[in-house]
Scaffold this active site. Structure first.
Site, PDB file in Angstrom:
ATOM      1  N   SER A  31     -60.011  90.983  21.692  1.00 49.41           N
ATOM      2  CA  SER A  31     -61.471  91.105  21.685  1.00 49.41           C
ATOM      3  C   SER A  31     -62.115  90.038  22.565  1.00 49.41           C
ATOM      4  O   SER A  31     -63.059  90.318  23.308  1.00 49.41           O
ATOM      5  CB  SER A  31     -61.995  90.991  20.249  1.00 49.41           C
ATOM      6  OG  SER A  31     -61.488  92.032  19.449  1.00 49.41           O
ATOM      7  N   ARG A  35     -63.865  90.775  26.433  1.00 49.28           N
ATOM      8  CA  ARG A  35     -65.261  90.365  26.630  1.00 49.28           C
ATOM      9  C   ARG A  35     -65.370  89.309  27.722  1.00 49.28           C
ATOM     10  O   ARG A  35     -66.281  89.344  28.551  1.00 49.28           O
ATOM     11  CB  ARG A  35     -65.841  89.826  25.310  1.00 49.28           C
ATOM     12  CG  ARG A  35     -66.201  90.913  24.305  1.00 49.28           C
ATOM     13  CD  ARG A  35     -66.427  90.341  22.914  1.00 49.28           C
ATOM     14  NE  ARG A  35     -66.937  91.324  21.971  1.00 49.28           N
ATOM     15  CZ  ARG A  35     -66.195  92.247  21.374  1.00 49.28           C
ATOM     16  NH1 ARG A  35     -64.895  92.314  21.637  1.00 49.28           N
ATOM     17  NH2 ARG A  35     -66.726  93.107  20.519  1.00 49.28           N
ATOM     18  N   SER A 212     -68.220  96.087  11.297  1.00 51.04           N
ATOM     19  CA  SER A 212     -67.628  95.078  12.182  1.00 51.04           C
ATOM     20  C   SER A 212     -68.656  94.155  12.818  1.00 51.04           C
ATOM     21  O   SER A 212     -68.602  93.861  14.011  1.00 51.04           O
ATOM     22  CB  SER A 212     -66.791  95.759  13.281  1.00 51.04           C
ATOM     23  OG  SER A 212     -65.804  96.589  12.724  1.00 51.04           O
ATOM     24  N   GLU A 331     -60.520  96.439  10.919  1.00 50.11           N
ATOM     25  CA  GLU A 331     -59.240  96.449  11.621  1.00 50.11           C
ATOM     26  C   GLU A 331     -58.113  95.849  10.781  1.00 50.11           C
ATOM     27  O   GLU A 331     -56.935  96.055  11.070  1.00 50.11           O
ATOM     28  CB  GLU A 331     -59.355  95.693  12.943  1.00 50.11           C
ATOM     29  CG  GLU A 331     -59.626  94.204  12.795  1.00 50.11           C
ATOM     30  CD  GLU A 331     -60.046  93.580  14.110  1.00 50.11           C
ATOM     31  OE1 GLU A 331     -59.454  92.546  14.469  1.00 50.11           O
ATOM     32  OE2 GLU A 331     -60.963  94.110  14.773  1.00 50.11           O
ATOM     33  N   ARG A 362     -57.150 106.421  10.621  1.00 53.17           N
ATOM     34  CA  ARG A 362     -56.291 105.448   9.940  1.00 53.17           C
ATOM     35  C   ARG A 362     -56.227 105.678   8.432  1.00 53.17           C
ATOM     36  O   ARG A 362     -55.203 105.383   7.812  1.00 53.17           O
ATOM     37  CB  ARG A 362     -56.764 104.021  10.251  1.00 53.17           C
ATOM     38  CG  ARG A 362     -56.372 103.572  11.643  1.00 53.17           C
ATOM     39  CD  ARG A 362     -56.853 102.173  11.970  1.00 53.17           C
ATOM     40  NE  ARG A 362     -56.243 101.706  13.217  1.00 53.17           N
ATOM     41  CZ  ARG A 362     -56.676 100.670  13.918  1.00 53.17           C
ATOM     42  NH1 ARG A 362     -57.715  99.969  13.498  1.00 53.17           N
ATOM     43  NH2 ARG A 362     -56.057 100.313  15.028  1.00 53.17           N
TER      44      ARG A 362
END
Length: 459
Positions: A31, A35, A212, A331, A362
């Protein structure tokens, strides 16, 4: 340089024959890496991304930016600063973005969502394509938001990949409403490129619960560190609103933190076996969702301490069920579900309905695969109910999902005969996972079993 041996189609998950005692060096955060690459590519001057994650997702991001004209040079650097900035580094040299070109997003949510806004700044057409699953993942909110802000996009009315951004060299920007209840990446996608929009951007989330949130906070903090002005006016009574002022981004020297979510299976190994795992360089302050593992796995029966050596996590071998809202840290769900299947009481995992739209569904996948090993998992409207049962060996399918593969390996520590189908899919965010896993388990067999030895990618 030795070639990595091919992995079998069905990888026998190692059974732990005792307590695990190891130090596991976890590679950098996906992540943060992706970014950092976007912000560096949009900066007014060159910058560095140090200790980046080298995985399929990050390589797809780097290759896509290169295709649009950005220079990314991979080097090995040294540092005497004592801040961990030595080692592998990517030098990012911004350039005028251009097409025509095609971007392969694979099945990387950050690539398929973060780069269309970047492509609107290119001079020329940028086509986006990817793995078959990428066609099914939600993207329509990003597409419609970009059109509201002045972009031209040809998606044949699908609201999904494949599509072409007809870059005009600039984007007007302005105010836009978006329903990001399916993915916080929709918000981050617009914010990351916003300093380069003529009017900047004001993003207003108008849908249901926003999942999130730590990832959005990560985006905001990284933007500010790169010199952007970002206003989050919650103090004034507004919620889920972000304003980014147009302006130049600075070329930064960014050191990427270890990926705390990818530390999950190794911490789980300590929890399950009653051992100790140390993860070096665990940050004392971070926006990564994986930091929540300290609290969650402690509630499930372990204990942890942040030391100069890193995070030291110790289990007792007893695992307790948990009732937990994972909406901000979805996650982590596959790994927590795997541990919960081995607990001494029922667990309820809530707030993660959006996981049905991730690399795979999931919730359905975890239910099917754990139950296939004799477990008792039931899907709820927004999560899973897990009742521990004695399980048996069998094939654990991964659905090309890296976190399904690591979840299966966690179960395999305590259940003999688990075989992971396509464990190689872990290369999406955690290269060399099978070697890291077996090295961790081999330490007691090879040495004294004293914490502080070395396992993992840095071994």
């Amino acid at each position: 340089m030795t070639e990595t041996p091919a992995l079998p189609a069905l990888w026998p998950a190692p059974l732990a024959d005792g307590t695990v005692h190891a130090t596991v060096t976890v590679p950098g955060s996906k992540s943060v890496t992706n970014r950092a690459l976007v912000l560096a590519a949009l900066a007014a001057e060159p910058g560095w991304v140090r200790r980046p994650l080298r995985s399929r997702d990050s390589q797809l991001m780097a290759d896509a930016l290169r295709a649009m004209g950005v220079g990314i040079e991979e080097t090995v650097s040294s540092s005497s600063a004592g801040d961990g900035s030595g080692g592998e580094a990517w030098r990012v040299i911004p350039a005028a973005l251009h097409g025509p070109t095609t971007v392969d997003v694979g099945n990387a949510g950050t690539v398929m969502r973060f780069l269309p806004p970047v492509a609107t700044l290119a001079d020329g057409d940028i086509r986006f394509d990817g793995d078959p699953r990428s066609y099914e993942r939600p993207l329509g909110q990003v597409i419609s938001a970009l059109r509201t802000l002045g972009a031209r996009i040809d998606d044949d009315g699908r609201g999904a990949l494949p599509m072409t951004v007809l870059g005009g060299g600039a984007l007007e920007g302005g105010t836009v409403e978006i329903d990001a209840s399916n993915s916080s990446q929709f918000v981050s996608a617009l914010l990351l490129s916003a300093p380069r929009f003529n009017q900047g951007v004001e993003v207003r989330h108008v849908g249901g619960n926003l999942p999130s949130m730590p990832h959005i906070r990560m985006t905001v903090e990284m933007l500010r560190a790169a010199g952007a002005q970002v206003d989050t006016p919650e103090a004034g009574g507004e919620k889920d609103v972000w304003r980014v002022t147009p302006g130049a981004l600075l070329g930064r020297d960014m050191v990427v933190e270890p990926d705390l979510s990818n530390a999950q299976p190794f911490l789980a190994a300590a929890l399950i076996t009653g051992g100790t795992v140390t993860v070096p360089d665990w940050p004392r302050r971070t926006t990564q969702p994986g930091d929540a593992l300290r609290r969650i796995f402690t509630e499930m029966g372990g204990s942890c301490e942040l030391t100069d050596a890193g995070l030291v996590f110790t289990g007792t071998g007893k695992i307790h069920g948990i009732d937990v809202d994972l909406s901000e840290v979805g996650e982590l769900t596959p790994g927590i579900a795997a541990v919960a299947a081995l607990a001494d009481s029922e667990s309820v995992l809530r707030g993660v309905a959006h996981l049905r739209l991730h690399e795979t569904d999931r919730l359905a996948a975890l239910t099917k695969e754990i139950n296939g090993l004799g477990g008792d998992v039931t899907e709820t409207a927004d999560g899973l109910r897990i009742r521990p049962r004695r399980m048996h060996g069998g094939v654990f399918h991964t659905y090309d999902d890296h976190r399904m593969a690591t979840a299966g390996a966690v179960i395999g520590l305590a259940v003999e005969g688990v075989q992971i189908e396509n464990v190689a899919t872990t290369a999406k965010t955690l290269p060399d996972f099978p070697k890291m896993w077996t090295d961790m388990l081999a330490e007691d067999a090879e040495g004294s079993g004293v914490p502080g030895a070395s396992a993992g990618a840095g071994a």
